[in-house]
Design a protein around this motif. Sequence first.
Motif, PDB file in Angstrom:
ATOM      1  N   MET A   1       0.850  -1.182   0.000  1.00 25.16           N
ATOM      2  CA  MET A   1       0.000   0.000   0.000  1.00 25.16           C
ATOM      3  C   MET A   1       0.890   1.238   0.000  1.00 25.16           C
ATOM      4  SD  MET A   1      -2.831   1.113   2.853  1.00 25.16           S
ATOM      5  CE  MET A   1      -3.999  -0.139   2.442  1.00 25.16           C
ATOM      6  N   HIS A   2       0.545   2.209  -0.829  1.00 26.44           N
ATOM      7  CA  HIS A   2       1.347   3.432  -0.893  1.00 26.44           C
ATOM      8  C   HIS A   2       0.963   4.398   0.225  1.00 26.44           C
ATOM      9  CE1 HIS A   2      -2.073   5.587  -2.555  1.00 26.44           C
ATOM     10  NE2 HIS A   2      -2.255   4.583  -3.383  1.00 26.44           N
ATOM     11  N   GLY A   3       1.787   5.414   0.443  1.00 31.08           N
ATOM     12  CA  GLY A   3       1.586   6.339   1.556  1.00 31.08           C
ATOM     13  C   GLY A   3       1.188   7.728   1.129  1.00 31.08           C
ATOM     14  N   ARG A   4       0.259   7.838   0.193  1.00 34.57           N
ATOM     15  CA  ARG A   4      -0.138   9.160  -0.298  1.00 34.57           C
ATOM     16  C   ARG A   4      -1.323   9.749   0.459  1.00 34.57           C
ATOM     17  NH1 ARG A   4       0.175   6.992  -6.284  1.00 34.57           N
ATOM     18  NH2 ARG A   4       2.420   6.925  -6.506  1.00 34.57           N
ATOM     19  N   ASN A   5      -2.107   8.921   1.135  1.00 35.57           N
ATOM     20  CA  ASN A   5      -3.266   9.396   1.886  1.00 35.57           C
ATOM     21  C   ASN A   5      -2.946   9.439   3.374  1.00 35.57           C
ATOM     22  OD1 ASN A   5      -5.124   9.674  -0.311  1.00 35.57           O
ATOM     23  ND2 ASN A   5      -5.201   7.442  -0.394  1.00 35.57           N
ATOM     24  N   ARG A   6      -3.159  10.598   3.965  1.00 36.98           N
ATOM     25  CA  ARG A   6      -2.825  10.804   5.376  1.00 36.98           C
ATOM     26  C   ARG A   6      -3.640   9.898   6.288  1.00 36.98           C
ATOM     27  NH1 ARG A   6      -3.205  14.287   9.935  1.00 36.98           N
ATOM     28  NH2 ARG A   6      -1.196  15.231  10.405  1.00 36.98           N
ATOM     29  N   THR A   7      -4.866   9.547   5.876  1.00 38.33           N
ATOM     30  CA  THR A   7      -5.737   8.721   6.718  1.00 38.33           C
ATOM     31  C   THR A   7      -5.177   7.314   6.925  1.00 38.33           C
ATOM     32  OG1 THR A   7      -7.052   8.144   4.770  1.00 38.33           O
ATOM     33  CG2 THR A   7      -7.855   9.952   6.131  1.00 38.33           C
ATOM     34  N   ASN A   8      -4.285   6.859   6.024  1.00 39.03           N
ATOM     35  CA  ASN A   8      -3.715   5.512   6.133  1.00 39.03           C
ATOM     36  C   ASN A   8      -2.486   5.453   7.028  1.00 39.03           C
ATOM     37  OD1 ASN A   8      -5.609   4.683   4.237  1.00 39.03           O
ATOM     38  ND2 ASN A   8      -4.208   4.912   2.525  1.00 39.03           N
ATOM     39  N   ILE A   9      -2.004   6.612   7.485  1.00 35.36           N
ATOM     40  CA  ILE A   9      -0.729   6.681   8.208  1.00 35.36           C
ATOM     41  C   ILE A   9      -0.968   7.224   9.612  1.00 35.36           C
ATOM     42  CG2 ILE A   9       1.589   7.683   8.181  1.00 35.36           C
ATOM     43  CD1 ILE A   9       1.161   7.893   5.086  1.00 35.36           C
ATOM     44  N   TYR A  10      -0.351   6.567  10.593  1.00 32.13           N
ATOM     45  CA  TYR A  10      -0.535   6.969  11.989  1.00 32.13           C
ATOM     46  C   TYR A  10       0.706   6.562  12.785  1.00 32.13           C
ATOM     47  CZ  TYR A  10      -1.939   2.085  11.874  1.00 32.13           C
ATOM     48  OH  TYR A  10      -1.975   0.735  11.643  1.00 32.13           O
ATOM     49  N   PRO A  11       0.930   7.214  13.938  1.00 31.90           N
ATOM     50  CA  PRO A  11       2.088   6.870  14.764  1.00 31.90           C
ATOM     51  C   PRO A  11       2.059   5.388  15.149  1.00 31.90           C
ATOM     52  CG  PRO A  11       1.143   8.935  15.477  1.00 31.90           C
ATOM     53  CD  PRO A  11       0.187   8.360  14.464  1.00 31.90           C
ATOM     54  N   GLY A  12       3.235   4.758  15.093  1.00 32.70           N
ATOM     55  CA  GLY A  12       3.350   3.347  15.435  1.00 32.70           C
ATOM     56  C   GLY A  12       3.298   2.422  14.234  1.00 32.70           C
ATOM     57  N   LEU A  13       2.980   2.972  13.047  1.00 36.76           N
ATOM     58  CA  LEU A  13       2.877   2.181  11.818  1.00 36.76           C
ATOM     59  C   LEU A  13       4.268   1.972  11.219  1.00 36.76           C
ATOM     60  CD1 LEU A  13       0.829   1.001   9.720  1.00 36.76           C
ATOM     61  CD2 LEU A  13       0.997   3.180   8.547  1.00 36.76           C
ATOM     62  N   GLU A  14       4.559   0.750  10.755  1.00 43.26           N
ATOM     63  CA  GLU A  14       5.834   0.470  10.105  1.00 43.26           C
ATOM     64  C   GLU A  14       5.725   0.817   8.626  1.00 43.26           C
ATOM     65  OE1 GLU A  14       9.280  -2.970   9.900  1.00 43.26           O
ATOM     66  OE2 GLU A  14       7.253  -3.540  10.473  1.00 43.26           O
ATOM     67  N   VAL A  15       6.664   1.638   8.144  1.00 51.89           N
ATOM     68  CA  VAL A  15       6.620   2.138   6.771  1.00 51.89           C
ATOM     69  C   VAL A  15       8.008   2.120   6.138  1.00 51.89           C
ATOM     70  CG1 VAL A  15       4.618   3.651   7.161  1.00 51.89           C
ATOM     71  CG2 VAL A  15       6.931   4.539   7.513  1.00 51.89           C
ATOM     72  N   ASP A  16       8.031   2.205   4.810  1.00 55.33           N
ATOM     73  CA  ASP A  16       9.258   2.449   4.063  1.00 55.33           C
ATOM     74  C   ASP A  16       9.180   3.883   3.570  1.00 55.33           C
ATOM     75  OD1 ASP A  16      10.307  -0.125   4.294  1.00 55.33           O
ATOM     76  OD2 ASP A  16       9.246  -0.833   2.525  1.00 55.33           O
ATOM     77  N   ILE A  17      10.238   4.667   3.835  1.00 56.88           N
ATOM     78  CA  ILE A  17      10.259   6.059   3.397  1.00 56.88           C
ATOM     79  C   ILE A  17      11.435   6.295   2.459  1.00 56.88           C
ATOM     80  CG2 ILE A  17       9.159   6.874   5.517  1.00 56.88           C
ATOM     81  CD1 ILE A  17      11.937   8.068   6.311  1.00 56.88           C
ATOM     82  N   ILE A  18      11.335   7.384   1.704  1.00 55.23           N
ATOM     83  CA  ILE A  18      12.451   7.847   0.884  1.00 55.23           C
ATOM     84  C   ILE A  18      12.966   9.131   1.521  1.00 55.23           C
ATOM     85  CG2 ILE A  18      13.170   8.684  -1.384  1.00 55.23           C
ATOM     86  CD1 ILE A  18      10.965   6.979  -2.618  1.00 55.23           C
ATOM     87  N   LEU A  19      14.224   9.093   1.951  1.00 52.75           N
ATOM     88  CA  LEU A  19      14.855  10.278   2.526  1.00 52.75           C
ATOM     89  C   LEU A  19      15.173  11.265   1.411  1.00 52.75           C
ATOM     90  CD1 LEU A  19      17.382   8.468   4.887  1.00 52.75           C
ATOM     91  CD2 LEU A  19      15.164   9.408   5.504  1.00 52.75           C
ATOM     92  N   LYS A  20      15.280  12.543   1.748  1.00 49.38           N
ATOM     93  CA  LYS A  20      15.598  13.587   0.764  1.00 49.38           C
ATOM     94  C   LYS A  20      16.866  13.242  -0.017  1.00 49.38           C
ATOM     95  CE  LYS A  20      14.957  17.882  -0.789  1.00 49.38           C
ATOM     96  NZ  LYS A  20      13.756  18.289  -1.506  1.00 49.38           N
ATOM     97  N   LYS A  21      17.894  12.782   0.686  1.00 42.82           N
ATOM     98  CA  LYS A  21      19.170  12.461   0.032  1.00 42.82           C
ATOM     99  C   LYS A  21      19.073  11.252  -0.891  1.00 42.82           C
ATOM    100  CE  LYS A  21      20.914   9.559   3.725  1.00 42.82           C
ATOM    101  NZ  LYS A  21      22.054   8.763   3.963  1.00 42.82           N
ATOM    102  N   ASP A  22      18.038  10.438  -0.721  1.00 39.80           N
ATOM    103  CA  ASP A  22      17.878   9.216  -1.521  1.00 39.80           C
ATOM    104  C   ASP A  22      16.832   9.348  -2.624  1.00 39.80           C
ATOM    105  OD1 ASP A  22      19.776   7.897   0.024  1.00 39.80           O
ATOM    106  OD2 ASP A  22      18.290   7.211   1.468  1.00 39.80           O
ATOM    107  N   GLN A  23      16.333  10.558  -2.866  1.00 37.36           N
ATOM    108  CA  GLN A  23      15.267  10.725  -3.860  1.00 37.36           C
ATOM    109  C   GLN A  23      15.701  10.286  -5.252  1.00 37.36           C
ATOM    110  OE1 GLN A  23      13.957  14.775  -3.416  1.00 37.36           O
ATOM    111  NE2 GLN A  23      12.259  14.177  -2.113  1.00 37.36           N
ATOM    112  N   ARG A  24      16.922  10.584  -5.636  1.00 40.37           N
ATOM    113  CA  ARG A  24      17.391  10.205  -6.980  1.00 40.37           C
ATOM    114  C   ARG A  24      17.551   8.696  -7.118  1.00 40.37           C
ATOM    115  NH1 ARG A  24      19.539  14.048 -10.577  1.00 40.37           N
ATOM    116  NH2 ARG A  24      19.476  16.141  -9.737  1.00 40.37           N
ATOM    117  N   SER A  25      18.085   8.049  -6.086  1.00 42.89           N
ATOM    118  CA  SER A  25      18.328   6.602  -6.167  1.00 42.89           C
ATOM    119  C   SER A  25      17.077   5.785  -5.855  1.00 42.89           C
ATOM    120  CB  SER A  25      19.443   6.205  -5.190  1.00 42.89           C
ATOM    121  OG  SER A  25      19.013   6.366  -3.853  1.00 42.89           O
ATOM    122  N   GLY A  26      16.166   6.363  -5.092  1.00 49.99           N
ATOM    123  CA  GLY A  26      14.951   5.639  -4.718  1.00 49.99           C
ATOM    124  C   GLY A  26      15.161   4.659  -3.580  1.00 49.99           C
TER     125      GLY A  26
END
Length: 66
Positions: A1-26
């Motif tokens: 599931m992607h993380g574009r909707n705020r309603t799907n994301i809450y504290p304590g949830l395990e997620v994969d994020i892209i850091l600013k420095k990693d935007q080019r590499s993904g």
Amino acid sequence: MHGRNRTNIYPGLEVDIILKKDQRSGKLTRGVVKDLLTSASYHSRGIKVRLEDGQVGRVAAIVEED
């Protein structure tokens, strides 16, 4: 599931994020959400969050629990 909707994301949830420095590499960084930093209900590149370890990035995927 992607993380574009705020309603799907809450504290304590395990997620994969892209850091600013990693935007080019993904390169993804896995962690647990501490704070939601995007106030909008939707963001095309992902909701910005702060992980419990302090790293900040946009949610690329929500880790599905088995």
